[in-house]
Design a protein around this motif. Structure first.
Motif, PDB file in Angstrom:
ATOM      1  N   VAL A   1      -0.377   4.035  -2.582  1.00 51.58           N
ATOM      2  CA  VAL A   1      -1.910   4.356  -2.556  1.00 51.58           C
ATOM      3  C   VAL A   1      -2.235   5.598  -1.628  1.00 51.58           C
ATOM      4  O   VAL A   1      -3.084   6.370  -1.634  1.00 51.58           O
ATOM      5  N   HIS A   2      -1.531   5.929  -0.487  1.00 55.78           N
ATOM      6  CA  HIS A   2      -1.879   6.695   0.444  1.00 55.78           C
ATOM      7  C   HIS A   2      -1.224   8.360   0.372  1.00 55.78           C
ATOM      8  O   HIS A   2      -0.699   8.450  -0.496  1.00 55.78           O
TER       9      HIS A   2
ATOM     10  N   GLY B   1       0.878  -1.353  -0.076  1.00 53.96           N
ATOM     11  CA  GLY B   1       0.011  -0.031   0.049  1.00 53.96           C
ATOM     12  C   GLY B   1       0.777   1.267  -0.025  1.00 53.96           C
ATOM     13  O   GLY B   1       0.249   2.546   0.217  1.00 53.96           O
TER      14      GLY B   1
END
Length: 272
Positions: free
Chosen positions: A255-256, A252
């Motif tokens: 994506v942040h 992830g």
């Protein structure tokens, strides 16, 4: 986990490295016949020998991804041995410590270092894809998986050449999926983040590793097997409706919002 690859011939470049060796093992355990291709011939032979000792079929070939003659020889040897080719995992890349140290920002980029990244990561992968397609097209079947990087999606203060060369691999993947989909050939890209391979763990400064781990949404860095499982799935018929995709496997990190780690600590009191 089994991916239904019985009898298929799978060629894995960079097959002696952490992710490559894990991919060879998982595909072999799923029934594939494995071609371990790497510039490190002795290590490739060791991976193939380990697979054979476990009852799988595997051979090792020498590959210099910066040499067109070497790439073409690898495909000729694969065809001579098996008479077919079903899966290619273009996993090899230029990842030497010297190259990584010199690969900084554009202002300080040496032209030779930029060219070296593209000569191997982009040109070499293109030649490998081309030679694979020449074997797969007459059979009207095949799967090509190209290893790019989550850095191809994001700006960074370092690794400008590597990131750009891998971004080109993503676009090449889309082009192949578009031009050869109706011929029964699928092509996808896998985008690893920083993965806990022995090489990465040995050479990565502790402070940099801590920074990446803070920005990773999962509890820790991924292992080589995490990437290998995605590759094996994409190679299988279970993924027959997936092509032209760039699939990140990075816990992830891509994506942040920027500053996730600090925001997480501030709002939730979490020790990231």
């Amino acid at each position: 986990m089994h991916y239904e690859l019985e009898g298929k011939v799978a060629l894995i470049t960079g097959g002696a490295g952490g992710i490559g060796a894990a991919t060879c093992r998982i595909m072999a355990e799923s029934g594939a016949r494995i071609v371990v291709a790497d510039i490190a011939t002795d290590r490739a032979e060791a991976v193939a020998a380990d697979l054979r000792a476990s009852g799988h079929e595997a051979i090792a070939l020498t590959l210099d991804l910066g040499s067109e003659d070497s790439i073409r020889a690898m495909y000729r040897a694969t065809e001579a041995r098996y008479g077919r080719l079903d899966i290619v995992d273009n996993n090899a890349a230029l990842l030497t410590a010297d190259q990584a140290q010199r690969d900084g920002d554009i202002e300080h980029m040496r032209t030779d270092d930029w060219d070296a990244a593209f000569a191997v990561n982009t040109r070499g992968t293109m030649i490998s894809c081309r030679e694979a397609l020449r074997l797969m097209t007459p059979a009207r079947r095949g799967v090509i998986i190209n290893t790019a990087s989550n850095l191809a999606l994001q700006g960074n203060v370092i690794q400008a050449a590597y990131s750009a060369s891998k971004a080109a691999v993503i676009q090449m993947t889309r082009a192949i999926a578009t031009s050869h989909g109706k011929l029964g050939i699928r092509c996808n890209a896998v985008l690893p983040g920083l993965t806990g391979t022995p090489s990465a763990l040995a050479h990565l400064p502790a402070e940099l590793r801590e920074t990446v781990e803070e920005e990773t949404l999962t509890p820790g860095l991924g292992a080589p097997e995490d990437i290998a499982h995605l590759v094996a799935f994409l190679a299988s018929d279970a993924a027959r409706y997936i092509t032209g995709q760039a699939m990140a496997a990075d816990g992830g990190t891509s994506v942040h919002v920027p500053g996730y780690a600090r925001l997480n600590r501030f709002f939730n009191g979490v020790a990231a």
